[in-house]
Structure formats: structure tokens, C-alpha cells
Design a protein around this motif. Structure first.
Motif, short mmCIF file in Angstrom:
data_model
loop_
_atom_site.label_atom_id
_atom_site.label_comp_id
_atom_site.label_asym_id
_atom_site.label_seq_id
_atom_site.Cartn_x
_atom_site.Cartn_y
_atom_site.Cartn_z
N PHE A 292 0.86 -1.18 0.00
CA PHE A 292 0.00 0.00 0.00
C PHE A 292 0.90 1.24 0.00
N PRO A 293 0.90 2.02 -1.07
CA PRO A 293 1.89 3.09 -1.25
C PRO A 293 1.52 4.40 -0.56
N GLU A 294 1.30 4.35 0.73
CA GLU A 294 0.89 5.56 1.47
C GLU A 294 1.95 6.65 1.39
N LYS A 295 3.19 6.29 1.61
CA LYS A 295 4.28 7.27 1.54
C LYS A 295 4.36 7.89 0.15
N GLU A 296 4.22 7.05 -0.88
CA GLU A 296 4.30 7.53 -2.26
C GLU A 296 3.12 8.43 -2.62
N ILE A 297 1.95 8.15 -2.07
CA ILE A 297 0.77 8.98 -2.32
C ILE A 297 1.00 10.39 -1.77
N ARG A 298 1.52 10.47 -0.57
CA ARG A 298 1.76 11.78 0.04
C ARG A 298 2.83 12.56 -0.73
N ALA A 299 3.89 11.87 -1.15
CA ALA A 299 4.94 12.52 -1.92
C ALA A 299 4.38 13.01 -3.26
N PHE A 300 3.54 12.20 -3.88
CA PHE A 300 2.94 12.58 -5.15
C PHE A 300 2.05 13.81 -4.97
N ALA A 301 1.24 13.82 -3.92
CA ALA A 301 0.33 14.95 -3.69
C ALA A 301 1.10 16.25 -3.51
N GLU A 302 2.25 16.18 -2.87
CA GLU A 302 3.07 17.37 -2.68
C GLU A 302 3.62 17.87 -4.01
N LYS A 303 4.13 16.96 -4.82
CA LYS A 303 4.69 17.33 -6.12
C LYS A 303 3.58 17.79 -7.07
#
Length: 287
Positions: free
Chosen positions: A142-153
């Protein structure tokens, strides 16, 4: 250098070749990508702005939902990942996804299907139904960390569902254009045309290379990736071509990684189309 991981698993992702690709991406104000894919390039570059387009509405819908409210998306998507990881669950969600018209619901189910299907393949039938098979993974990530990083970018990005020619018609001075289309097949058995229930064949490749050449003639930096084939080299005959071996991991054997020859075709004008600067004389005396 360790690369920023993406929200989606994606066949043909540029995550493993970013160190090579970045050597061919010139400076500019905005990066325009008509083939969004996993957004690996966006996540691993540092342009002021991004125009990210794709003809696949489910892909763009996912990115728009994450950008709109990442925490809400994470909470909703986590519930799907907490389902029992079985073939029965997967095919129930797949059937529901193909019937749903709700934007947020389709977005979270698209992520679930991507992380649970075979090799993350995004495949549709002729009716537009998602039909990638179950992947049989023990513990889908589950890519929770990646989702947050994506939302920031994504705060710097605009996401649009459109064809590549429509996206290329939106370029502005200061843009750098990078295209990563479905590759020309390296053999007669390697063709893959199920993406977004639309075929990207020889005619589309010819149109893309012609459009990029026109933009290059107008002093826009243009870069394109493709398989290293005679046909691809012919299409980009007026471009500067760099070749290299790219890792591949779409084979049936779990964890198997092979390499395949690829090219990066580019034209970077000496005087690229940058945004015009406002002269000081023009601003004097203005209100």
C-alpha cells in the motif's frame, strides 16, 4: 542515486533509468508529458511546473483525486487493501470498477487493481473494461508514503485527459517536451495494444515523431523514448539518438529482470523557446 518511487506499478516505468534520462532533459520552466504513465519522470525531476496528460481517463482521474485530497484518498484506498487478498476479492473489485462511474471510487479501485493485478499491467478489452488478471501476490504494497509525496509534487502539476496531439498543442514558451509512448514492438509477438482500449500503432508513432519535429523547428526542446529498433531509428532519423540497455521486469518469473535496448531521441535547439523577459524600459512609467 536512489529514485523517488511512484504510486503505481507500471510496465515501462522510467524509474530505473532516471539517471540516464535526466542527462537528456534540458532546463526549462515546465515539463510537458503527453504520456503520463506512472509519473516517474515528474517525481524525479525539478521543473517549476508540469503539464501531465494521458489518454487513459482512469490514470488521470487517479492523479486528480490524489491531488485534490490526499488524506481522504489514503483513508478510502486503505479499506480496499485491507480486504482479504484473494482472487475472489480481486475479481469482485474488478467487476465493480468496470460498472462504477463515481470518480473517487474508481480512483481507489484503480489503485487496488494496479497493486494486485499481474505485474501492474494496465489492460482493457475492446469494450473498455479493465481485464488484467489477478497477480497472486502474498502482500501487495500500500503506497501511502508515495501517495503523500505525489500529492506534494502535484501542487506544481496540471493533469489532463487528452490525446498526445492535443497535449502537444498546449505547449508554451519555456516548455520542455518529453514523450514516452507505448513502444514500437521489438518483434511480431511483442506488441501490446490494450492500453486504454486504444491501439497505438505505426500511424500514431509517425504522427508523434512528425509533431515533435515541427515543435523542434519552432525551437522547443523535444525528447522521446522508444525501443531501439530499425523502425524507431527511421522515425527519429533527424533527431540525435542515444542508445542504452534498460532493465525489464515484466516476465512471468517473479523478480526476473532482463535488459532491452532503448533509444532516447532528442532535439535541443541552441535558442530554445523560453518565456520572454519584460525589459526594464517597458516597465518604467507604468502604473
Amino acid at each position: 542515486m536512489e529514485q523517488v518511487r511512484t504510486v503505481l506499478k507500471w510496465a515501462g516505468s522510467k524509474i530505473r533509468i532516471m539517471d540516464i534520462l535526466k542527462q537528456h532533459l534540458p532546463a526549462g520552466r515546465r515539463l510537458v508529458e503527453p504520456f503520463a504513465g506512472s509519473c516517474a519522470v515528474m517525481m524525479n525531476t525539478d521543473y517549476e511546473e508540469y503539464l501531465i496528460a494521458d489518454i487513459n481517463p482512469d490514470l488521470i482521474n487517479l492523479y486528480q483525486n490524489i491531488k485534490l485530497n490526499p488524506e481522504r484518498f489514503i483513508a478510502y484506498a486503505r479499506k480496499f487493501f485491507e480486504l482479504c487478498n484473494s482472487a475472489e476479492d480481486f475479481y469482485i473489485v474488478r467487476a465493480d470498477f468496470n460498472l462504477s462511474s463515481a470518480s473517487e471510487e474508481r480512483a481507489v479501485m484503480f489503485l487496488y487493481l494496479n497493486r494486485h493485478c499481474f505485474n501492474g499491467l494496465c489492460r482493457y478489452n475492446r469494450s473498455g473494461g479493465f481485464n488484467s488478471p489477478y497477480g497472486k501476490y502474498k502482500a501487495p504494497y500500500f503506497p501511502e508514503k508515495e501517495i503523500r509525496a505525489f500529492a506534494e509534487k502535484a501542487k506544481r502539476a496540471t493533469f489532463i485527459c487528452c490525446s498526445f496531439d492535443e497535449a502537444l498543442a498546449m505547449v508554451l514558451p519555456g516548455d520542455v517536451i518529453y514523450c514516452d509512448p507505448p513502444y514500437l514492438p521489438a518483434s511480431s509477438t511483442a506488441n501490446f495494444t490494450g492500453y486504454a482500449a486504444a491501439c497505438f500503432g505505426k500511424l500514431e508513432h509517425e504522427q508523434l515523431s512528425a509533431n515533435l519535429l515541427v515543435l523542434a523547428e519552432r525551437s522547443y526542446p523535444v525528447i522521446a523514448s522508444n525501443a531501439d529498433t530499425r523502425e524507431a531509428r527511421g522515425l527519429y532519423g533527424k533527431f540525435k539518438i542515444a542508445s542504452f540497455d534498460a532493465p525489464r521486469s515484466v516476465g512471468a518469473a517473479a523478480g526476473s529482470i532482463k535488459t532491452a535496448p532503448e533509444i532516447i531521441a532528442k532535439i535541443t535547439p541552441k535558442n530554445p523557446q523560453y518565456l520572454p523577459l519584460v525589459c526594464e524600459e517597458e516597465t518604467e512609467g507604468t502604473d
